[in-house]
Scaffold this active site. Sequence first.
Site, mmCIF file in Angstrom:
data_model
loop_
_atom_site.group_PDB
_atom_site.id
_atom_site.type_symbol
_atom_site.label_atom_id
_atom_site.label_comp_id
_atom_site.label_asym_id
_atom_site.label_seq_id
_atom_site.Cartn_x
_atom_site.Cartn_y
_atom_site.Cartn_z
ATOM 1 N N ALA A 6 -5.476 -5.927 37.729
ATOM 2 C CA ALA A 6 -4.611 -5.444 36.657
ATOM 3 C C ALA A 6 -5.180 -5.912 35.326
ATOM 4 C CB ALA A 6 -3.193 -5.968 36.849
ATOM 5 N N VAL A 11 -7.647 -11.399 27.344
ATOM 6 C CA VAL A 11 -8.749 -12.204 27.847
ATOM 7 C C VAL A 11 -8.470 -12.738 29.247
ATOM 8 C CG1 VAL A 11 -7.885 -14.304 26.723
ATOM 9 C CG2 VAL A 11 -10.318 -14.112 27.287
ATOM 10 N N SER A 13 -6.681 -11.490 31.895
ATOM 11 C CA SER A 13 -6.878 -10.536 32.987
ATOM 12 C C SER A 13 -8.347 -10.144 33.118
ATOM 13 C CB SER A 13 -6.011 -9.292 32.776
ATOM 14 O OG SER A 13 -6.360 -8.610 31.585
ATOM 15 N N MET A 32 -1.995 -0.609 33.164
ATOM 16 C CA MET A 32 -0.684 -0.005 33.322
ATOM 17 C C MET A 32 -0.170 0.529 31.984
ATOM 18 S SD MET A 32 1.142 -2.744 35.883
ATOM 19 C CE MET A 32 0.526 -4.152 34.936
ATOM 20 N N CYS A 101 9.703 -7.488 34.876
ATOM 21 C CA CYS A 101 8.455 -6.731 34.926
ATOM 22 C C CYS A 101 7.598 -7.184 36.106
ATOM 23 C CB CYS A 101 7.685 -6.882 33.618
ATOM 24 S SG CYS A 101 6.163 -5.897 33.535
ATOM 25 N N CYS A 199 7.222 -7.059 25.059
ATOM 26 C CA CYS A 199 6.161 -6.063 24.874
ATOM 27 C C CYS A 199 6.682 -4.726 24.373
ATOM 28 C CB CYS A 199 5.369 -5.887 26.166
ATOM 29 S SG CYS A 199 6.272 -5.088 27.513
#
Length: 387
Positions: A6, A11, A13, A32, A101, A199
């Site tokens: 994902a 940085v 991920s 995503m 989430c 987010c």
Amino acid sequence: MKVLAALSGGVDSAVAAARAVDAGHDVVGVHMALSRNRDQFRTGSRGCCSIEDAGDARRAADVLGIPYYVWDLSEKFEQTVVADFFAEYEAGRTPNPCVRCNEHIKFEALLDKALALGFDAVCTGHYARIELRPDGSRELHRAADLAKDQSYVLAVIGPDRLARSMFPLGDVASKDEVRAEAARRGLGVSAKPDSYDICFVADGDTHGFLRDKLGARPGDIVDAEGQIVGAHDGAYAYTVGQRKGLAIGRPAPDGKPRYVLEVQPITNRVVVGSAADLAVGAILADDAGWLAGDVEPPVGIGGVPSRDAAWFDCSAQVRAHGTAVDARARVLPGGRVRVELTGDPGSPGLRGVAPGQSIVLYDGTRVLGQATVGATERMTATTEVRE
């Protein structure tokens, strides 16, 4: 293994995916898309999942030499995380959208789709450790870097999904180590700021975001005796423990600051009081889920708990970056759990615990399980733990 990485565009991920490649896995990167109206650049805050982030994720995949795709999960995100956010605030509760989430998107929708496509695991940039038990089962532990630990928001994923998860950053000493590694690998996100805030609230104005959706609903701010001390334009905008933004024109009789003690959605009132009124001695939580089988209650017909489980010692944490406190807990029928603080009754303990927050229980660094706060009991100087 065939691993789905994902890629958020950050940085963490990117380095996690790189480590999965180094480990010899067959890695595919996926970003995503969680919003259909994404701001290209954030203003006033740093979130994630913007168009800018999708471009950064693609460039990271190119550097790593792995395939890259964008999966549109915006409908699922809107129906679960965002809808839950509005519903919980409207009900006078305080949700944690990052927990939701992880539960419904990253380790449900994403992982389930990955498994359906033949992947063996999902790799993310979360800071947490997975340890194997002698019987082959997995335990979730705090990250080596406690300042970045994200085990709190991962506690909700359950043992089956934990078995299909990879967290390559769990053992790193610090975020600086991750940034340095990203720079050595030529990843352009090495100096990218950390994401924070919610987010899907692009400008960071959560109050305004709620007001635009739920509208103005004027009501009273009252003290613990029911005396009106101020006014608000929507009780949904307040949370237990809040001090700033109360706009109360006159001070408390003792001159000390006031804090939100309770949000009453039916009467549309916000109750305020002193800091001492926020101290919590016990928490009753719902929808408990366990990563540690050794604390689950005995079950009867149909898998329903047949009786209360025994008390067990633990530590309890109610915020993602909060401090865990000594406690003991007891699993109750109906997916409930009672948590009682076991420290000095005169110590501050937990303050400002709001219904809707997640409570995560630990044994040292090991995550035992989590539940959603339903109700609290005040701590007093004479509080005693009940048998």
